[in-house]
Design an enzyme around this catalytic site. Structure first.
Site, PDB file in Angstrom:
ATOM      1  N   ASP A 153       0.868  -1.204  -0.106  1.00  0.00           N
ATOM      2  CA  ASP A 153       0.026  -0.011  -0.015  1.00  0.00           C
ATOM      3  C   ASP A 153       0.921   1.460  -0.129  1.00  0.00           C
ATOM      4  OD1 ASP A 153      -2.771   0.957   0.354  1.00  0.00           O
ATOM      5  OD2 ASP A 153      -1.777   1.897   2.252  1.00  0.00           O
TER       6      ASP A 153
ATOM      7  N   GLU B 125      14.245 -15.249   1.388  1.00  0.00           N
ATOM      8  CA  GLU B 125      14.571 -16.600   2.301  1.00  0.00           C
ATOM      9  C   GLU B 125      13.763 -17.700   2.178  1.00  0.00           C
ATOM     10  OE1 GLU B 125      13.964 -14.529   6.113  1.00  0.00           O
ATOM     11  OE2 GLU B 125      15.647 -13.283   5.767  1.00  0.00           O
TER      12      GLU B 125
HETATM   13  C1  NOJ Z   1      -4.366   2.858  -1.014  1.00  0.00           C
HETATM   14  C2  NOJ Z   1      -5.468   2.110  -0.877  1.00  0.00           C
HETATM   15  O1  NOJ Z   1      -5.563   1.176  -1.983  1.00  0.00           O
HETATM   16  C3  NOJ Z   1      -6.659   2.961  -0.304  1.00  0.00           C
HETATM   17  O2  NOJ Z   1      -7.880   2.105  -0.536  1.00  0.00           O
HETATM   18  C4  NOJ Z   1      -6.309   3.420   0.965  1.00  0.00           C
HETATM   19  O3  NOJ Z   1      -7.345   4.329   1.317  1.00  0.00           O
HETATM   20  C5  NOJ Z   1      -5.057   4.235   1.092  1.00  0.00           C
HETATM   21  N1  NOJ Z   1      -4.025   3.327  -0.001  1.00  0.00           N
HETATM   22  C6  NOJ Z   1      -4.732   4.475   2.324  1.00  0.00           C
HETATM   23  O4  NOJ Z   1      -4.183   3.362   2.987  1.00  0.00           O
END
Ligand code: NOJ
Ligand code: CA
Length: 543
Positions: free
Chosen positions: A216, A263
């Site tokens: 993310d 790993e």
């Molecule tokens: C990207 C994610 O896909 C989204 O849904 C989220 O709100 C933001 N990152 C923050 O984590």
């Protein structure tokens, strides 16, 4: 840009070995995929029950958006415990059962990793609030003193990605940084404790047998030193440069993670969610010792537009080849308006943040027609493709959600100015004539389903050869049969067409029909030739 060229032998070996290079990866959005217990929210027993459906569709892997313990302030992207399942979705044993069942039929499982921020309900953040200024507990997050005589102004002018300031003040007067919601405090990745912690999180899930991680906001972990103001006070558009995005230090994190994955046996995947452009810049995340793939957002934002698509396809392939990585393709996910609706807007390159009842409403038939054409083109491109749950049913965005059911923090934080992402996150319709369209055993759904979802339910489509589901299934089967994912692309001299191995792919963006010679393997509008109408794509067997 620095590149690490691979010699041909190395590339060949990797191609043979790494499953993700040509994989089709299906995104499961946990809240909305399938509910087993009737509480209106998806859960692991529900996902497990749909594995035969996924197998029949023909996907190689699934990626699960976050299912971890979380107060769900951002639908799970606010993690309170990285190593446990939220009771909403089940328990670790339910996760294990899902993983085992998927692996049994050859479907790999990729999980979501949220390293930029935790929930404010994570034990570390609670400890930070309870501790003193300058303590070790506070040093895991980004706490700063405010500006102004009394420190009453935020430490800098950064804005949250969801609207409003990126800083929140706590009782003792200090401020903490959150690039997203107030309930998502950013970690301080310059603190070695944070990096060590995430090594353990990776190992926890790798030990359980996962095949990889979707990372993310991979471009946000490291911020520019001293957190300078941004030049423009407005929200920094995703993908733009700014002191919080795409800083050099993030690459050290991914080199470290690459080594952790090494790993383990087999090929484990790291895929970057990084809103970075141009493609050359994004390719730096997938250099040989970093991640393996990055979502191709420049391609996703190109819209239904021949010139833009052709340019971004070339640029993406070239940039990825320069670092020996496969290119990825994606049209929809849980953060964007579904492509069956975006392409039904007057301008099919529009990029709205959700669609509200008062906004321009998409033309559903035109949008679906173009979405089918766009998908058929995407699935013929060499590399790896991502499919968002429900797009195989041709689902449109829900555009009539009333304000009081909206849950995306974007909606509240912008005072309703931006509709936000709820419209693409509606529970899936499985059975037309059942409560909640078969999403679960009760009529409960955490977001209301539009009536239009009934006729699009899976049970209406799986046995109908003209359905969108059948189009996806056929395309995936042909894609595998002709090795399109591991092929290469050669453009036609004119028009919008390319050849990948034994398949010629033609899309018609013009108003008059174009001729297609040869045997049509599959077409987005069902035509068998000899012409292809506007907004349609066909795969033709190369004689
Ligand atoms: C990207 C994610 O896909 C989204 O849904 C989220 O709100 C933001 N990152 C923050 O984590
Ligand atoms: Ca449930």
């Amino acid at each position: 840009m620095s590149t690490l060229p691979l010699d041909d032998t190395a590339t060949e070996l990797q191609t043979a070995r790494e499953w993700w290079r040509d994989a089709v990866i299906y995104q499961i959005y946990p809240r909305s995929f399938a509910d087993s217990n009737g509480d209106g929210i998806g859960d692991f027993p529900g996902y497990t029950s749909k594995i035969p459906y996924l197998r029949q569709l023909g996907v190689d892997a699934v990626w699960l958006s976050p299912f971890y313990v979380s107060p769900q302030a951002d639908a799970g992207y606010d993690v309170a415990d990285y190593c446990d399942v939220n009771p909403l979705f089940g328990g670790l044993d339910d996760f294990d059962e899902f993983l085992r069942t998927a692996h049994e039929v050859g479907i790999r499982v990729v999980v979501d990793l949220v390293p930029n921020h935790s929930s404010d309900e994570h034990a570390w953040f609670r400890a930070a609030l309870a501790a003193e200024r300058g303590s070790q507990e506070r040093a895991r997050y980004v706490f700063r003193e405010g500006r102004g005589a009394q420190g009453e102004l935020p430490p800098n002018n950064w804005q949250s990605n969801f609207g409003g300031p990126a800083w929140t003040r706590i009782a003792d007067g200090s401020w903490y940084l959150h690039l997203f919601d107030t309930k998502q405090p950013d970690f301080d990745w310059t603190n070695p404790e944070v990096a060590d912690f995430f090594d353990d999180v990776l190992r926890f899930w790798l030990d359980r047998g996962v095949d990889g991680f979707r990372v993310d906001v991979a471009h946000a972990l490291i911020k520019a030193e001293n957190l300078p103001d941004i030049d423009d006070r407005k929200k920094v558009p995703a993908g733009d440069t700014g002191p919080m995005w795409d800083q050099e230090g993030v690459h050290d994190v991914y080199r470290r993670w690459h080594a952790v994955l090494d790993e383990y046996d087999g090929d484990r995947l790291l895929v970057a969610e990084a809103w970075v452009s141009p493609p050359e810049r994004l390719a730096r995340y997938v250099r040989p010792d970093e991640m393996h793939q990055a979502f191709n957002f420049p391609y996703m934002v190109a819209g239904w537009d021949a010139a833009r698509l052709r340019a971004v396809i070339d640029q993406s392939i070239e940039a990825n080849e320069s670092v020996g990585a496969p290119t990825t393709w994606v049209l929809s996910n849980h953060d964007v308006v579904r492509h069956a609706s975006r392409f039904g807007l007057a301008d099919p390159t529009s990029w709205p943040n959700g669609i509200a009842p008062d906004d321009e409403q998409p033309d559903a038939a035109l949008g679906l027609r173009r979405a089918r054409a766009a998908t058929l083109m995407m699935l013929a491109l060499p590399g790896s493709a991502y499919v968002y749950q429900g797009e195989e049913l041709g689902l449109p965005e829900a555009t009539q959600l009333p304000a009081d059911v909206r849950q995306d923090p974007t909606f509240a934080r912008t005072g309703g100015a931006e509709a936000g992402r709820d419209g693409c996150r509606i529970p899936l319709p499985w059975v037309k004539d059942a409560p909640a369209f078969g999403f679960g055993p009760s009529a409960d759904v955490w977001l209301p389903q539009p009536d239009s979802y009934g006729p699009l339910a899976a049970d209406q489509q799986v046995d109908d050869p003209s359905s969108t589901y059948s189009l996806y299934r056929t395309a995936l089967e042909l894609r595998a049969r002709y090795g399109l994912g591991s092929g290469s692309l050669a453009w036609d001299a004119d028009g919008f067409g390319f050849t990948n191995g034994s398949v010629r792919v033609v899309s018609n963006f013009g108003t008059s029909p174009v001729g297609v010679d040869g045997e049509i393997l599959v077409s987005s509008d069902g035509t068998a030739g000899p012409t292809l109408a506007q907004d349609a794509t066909a795969w033709v067997l190369v004689p």
